[in-house]
Design an enzyme around this catalytic site. Structure first.
Site, PDB file in Angstrom:
ATOM      1  CB  ALA A 179      -0.878   0.021   1.230  1.00  0.00           C
ATOM      2  CG  ASP A 215       6.138  -4.040  10.061  1.00  0.00           C
ATOM      3  OD1 ASP A 215       5.716  -4.865  11.051  1.00  0.00           O
ATOM      4  OD2 ASP A 215       5.660  -2.835   9.961  1.00  0.00           O
ATOM      5  N   GLY A 226       4.246   4.086   3.419  1.00  0.00           N
ATOM      6  CA  GLY A 226       3.840   2.835   2.606  1.00  0.00           C
ATOM      7  C   GLY A 226       3.807   1.793   3.872  1.00  0.00           C
ATOM      8  CE  LYS A 227       3.887  -1.399   8.682  1.00  0.00           C
ATOM      9  NZ  LYS A 227       4.842  -0.402   9.329  1.00  0.00           N
ATOM     10  N   GLY A 228       3.462  -2.851   3.720  1.00  0.00           N
ATOM     11  CA  GLY A 228       2.932  -4.045   2.890  1.00  0.00           C
ATOM     12  C   GLY A 228       3.471  -5.491   3.445  1.00  0.00           C
TER      13      GLY A 228
END
Length: 432
Positions: free
Chosen positions: A76, A162, A121-123
Site C-alpha cells: 500500500a 516489520d 507505505g506498508k506491505g
C-alpha cells in the site's frame, strides 16, 4: 494487480461487516477527528483518507518438499507529497489490503511529525513465517521483490523490516532487486545488515525512541524518574530495548510480558537478564519473579507508565476502563482502538501516540537511506546523537500544540503532521 480504492467512508465499510477496530477504520476516524483541530482544506483531508494505490501480487513458492504454494502479497502506497513512500514489509497470516492501507496512513503521519522527506507505505505477505524454513523464506522474499520491482525503488518506495521480517530478509530483498536492476542499490530498502549498507542502531531505534519519549513524558507530568514504575507489554525488539534503556537511565521496570503472559516484581525486574523475543522466543515466563500475570492483568497494574509494545488493538473498549497507569506510551503500531482512546481521554489518562513514540525506526531508516545515497557510514554514536535530536524536536513540536490548543497528544501530533502535509500539497498543487 493494482487495485484502486473506492470512495467508501468508514461507516459504509463497517456496515458491510468490517471490523470497526481495523487499522484502516481507526486511521480514518483518527484523521477525521484531528481534522477539526487544524486549518486544512477539506479536499486534502478527503484525499488523505485513501491511498494512492494498493498493489496486490501472487507470490508462488516452491516448498522444500517440491510442492508449490501461492501466497498473496501487498504494498500500500498512501501519500508521497513529501517524498518516497516509506514503511515496513511484514510476514504474518493476517496481512491484508485494508491493514496495509491503515498502517501506511500511520506511516505518512509518522514521517511528517518527524519532518522526514518521506510519505507512507506498508506491505507484506499473508503467510505464517514460523511455518517456513530459512531457505523457503529466502525464496519467498526474492520472488516478492521480483513482483514489486516496478513499484519500489530508492526514490520511489523504500521498504523496511516489520513483523516476521528482519535484517536478513531485507538483505535478500535488496540483493534480488539489485540483480534485477544490474547494479547494487542498497538504498532500495532500509534495516539491512550494516555490512551491506545498513545503519548502526537501526534495530534498536524504535525501542530507543520509545524510551526517549517515555522519559520526556515522565518529566512533563512531574514524576521523579528514578521513582517511576513502568510496565512493558511485549518483549520483542521495541519492548526489550525500551525497557533496558529505561532501566539503565534509572526508572523502575516492574513488569514485562510476551505472548504467554507476564512477570511482575514491584521492586523492579532485572530486565537485562530477560531474553528478548529475538534472543530467545517466549522466554519471559521462564524467568524468576515474585509473581506471574496473564496478558490481560498487565494492563491493570497500578504503575506510572504502561508501554504497549507488541501488536495492535490490545487496549480496547473492554479493558480501557480497567487501566490504572498514569501515562500510556504506545511502542507498538496501533495498540489503542478509537473507542478505547475516547475512554482514556475521559479518564484523563494521557496517551502518547505510536507515530511519535516509536518513530525511531523510520528516523534511523532515514539516516540509513542518507548513508546509502552518500556512501558514507555513520558511527553508532552519531546515529544515537542524531536520533535524540530528532525525537526531542518532534516532542517539542507536539508539546507546543498540546499546550496551545489544549489537545490530546494524538490530536496534537496529527495537527503537526497534517499541517506539514497540507502545506506541501498546497505548494505542489493538484495535477489536472
Amino acid at each position: 494487480m493494482t487495485t484502486t480504492p473506492s470512495n467508501q467512508d468508514a461507516d459504509s465499510e463497517s456496515a458491510s461487516g468490517e471490523d470497526l477496530d481495523s487499522a484502516l477504520v481507526t486511521a480514518r476516524r483518527q484523521l477525521e477527528r484531528a481534522a477539526a483541530h487544524v486549518d486544512v482544506d477539506d479536499g486534502v483531508i478527503e484525499r488523505l483518507k485513501h491511498p494512492t494505490r494498493v498493489e496486490q501480487v501472487s507470490v508462488p513458492l516452491e516448498r522444500d518438499d517440491g510442492s508449490v504454494e501461492v501466497f498473496t502479497g501487498y504494498r500500500a502506497q498512501h501519500d508521497d507529497v513529501r517524498g518516497p513512500y516509506k514503511g515496513g514489509l511484514r510476514y504474518h497470516p493476517e496481512v491484508n489490503a485494508d491493514e496495509c492501507v491503515g498502517l501506511s496512513m500511520w506511516m505518512t503521519w509518522k514521517c511528517a511529525v518527524m519532518d522526514l522527506p518521506f510519505g507512507g507505505g506498508k506491505g507484506g505477505i499473508s503467510v505464517n513465517p514460523k511455518e517456513l524454513s530459512e531457505a523457503e523464506t529466502e525464496r519467498l522474499t526474492r520472488r516478492f521483490a521480483e513482483e514489486l520491482r516496478y513499484v519500489i525503488g530508492p526514490t520511489t518506495d523504500v521498504p523496511a523490516p516489520d513483523m516476521g521480517t528482519d535484517a536478513q530478509t531485507m538483505a535478500w530483498f535488496m540483493d534480488a532487486y539489485s540483480m534485477q536492476q544490474g547494479e547494487t542499490i542498497p538504498g532500495v530498502v532500509t534495516g539491512k545488515p550494516p555490512v551491506i549498507g545498513g545503519s548502526q542502531g537501526r534495530e534498536e531505534a524504535p525501542g530507543r525512541s520509545t524510551a526517549i519519549i517515555t522519559r520526556e513524558a515522565v518529566d512533563y507530568y512531574g514524576h521523579d524518574f528514578e521513582e517511576t514504575t513502568i510496565a512493558v507489554q511485549g518483549f520483542g525488539s521495541v519492548g526489550a530495548n525500551a525497557a533496558r534503556l529505561l532501566d539503565e537511565w534509572g526508572a523502575n521496570v516492574v513488569a514485562v510480558s510476551d505472548v504467554n503472559g507476564a512477570i511482575y516484581d514491584p521492586d523492579g525486574l532485572d530486565v537485562e537478564s530477560i531474553p528478548s523475543h529475538e534472543e530467545e522466543p517466549e522466554a519471559v515466563l521462564e524467568q524468576d519473579a515474585p509473581e506471574t500475570l496473564s496478558n490481560e492483568e498487565i494492563f491493570e497494574l497500578d504503575v506510572d507508565v504502561l508501554i504497549p509494545a507488541a501488536v495492535g488493538n490490545v487496549i480496547t473498549a473492554d479493558n480501557a476502563g480497567d487501566i490504572e497507569a498514569d501515562i500510556i506510551v504506545e511502542g507498538a503500531n496501533g495498540p489503542t482502538t478509537f473507542a478505547a482512546d475516547s475512554i482514556l481521554e475521559e479518564r484523563e489518562i494521557p496517551v502518547i501516540p505510536d507515530f511519535l513514540a516509536n518513530a525511531g525506526g523510520v528516523t534511523v531508516s532515514y539516516f540509513e537511506w542518507l548513508q546509502d545515497i552518500n556512501r558514507r557510514k555513520w558511527s553508532l554514536e552519531e546515529v544515537n546523537e542524531e536520533l535524540e535530536k530528532k525525537m526531542l524536536d518532534a516532542w517539542e513540536d507536539v508539546r507546543s500544540e498540546v499546550e496551545a490548543k489544549d489537545l490530546s497528544w494524538r490530536d496534537a501530533a496529527y495537527v503537526v503532521a497534517l499541517s506539514r502535509i497540507a502545506e506541501a500539497k498546497s505548494k505542489r498543487g493538484l495535477w489536472p
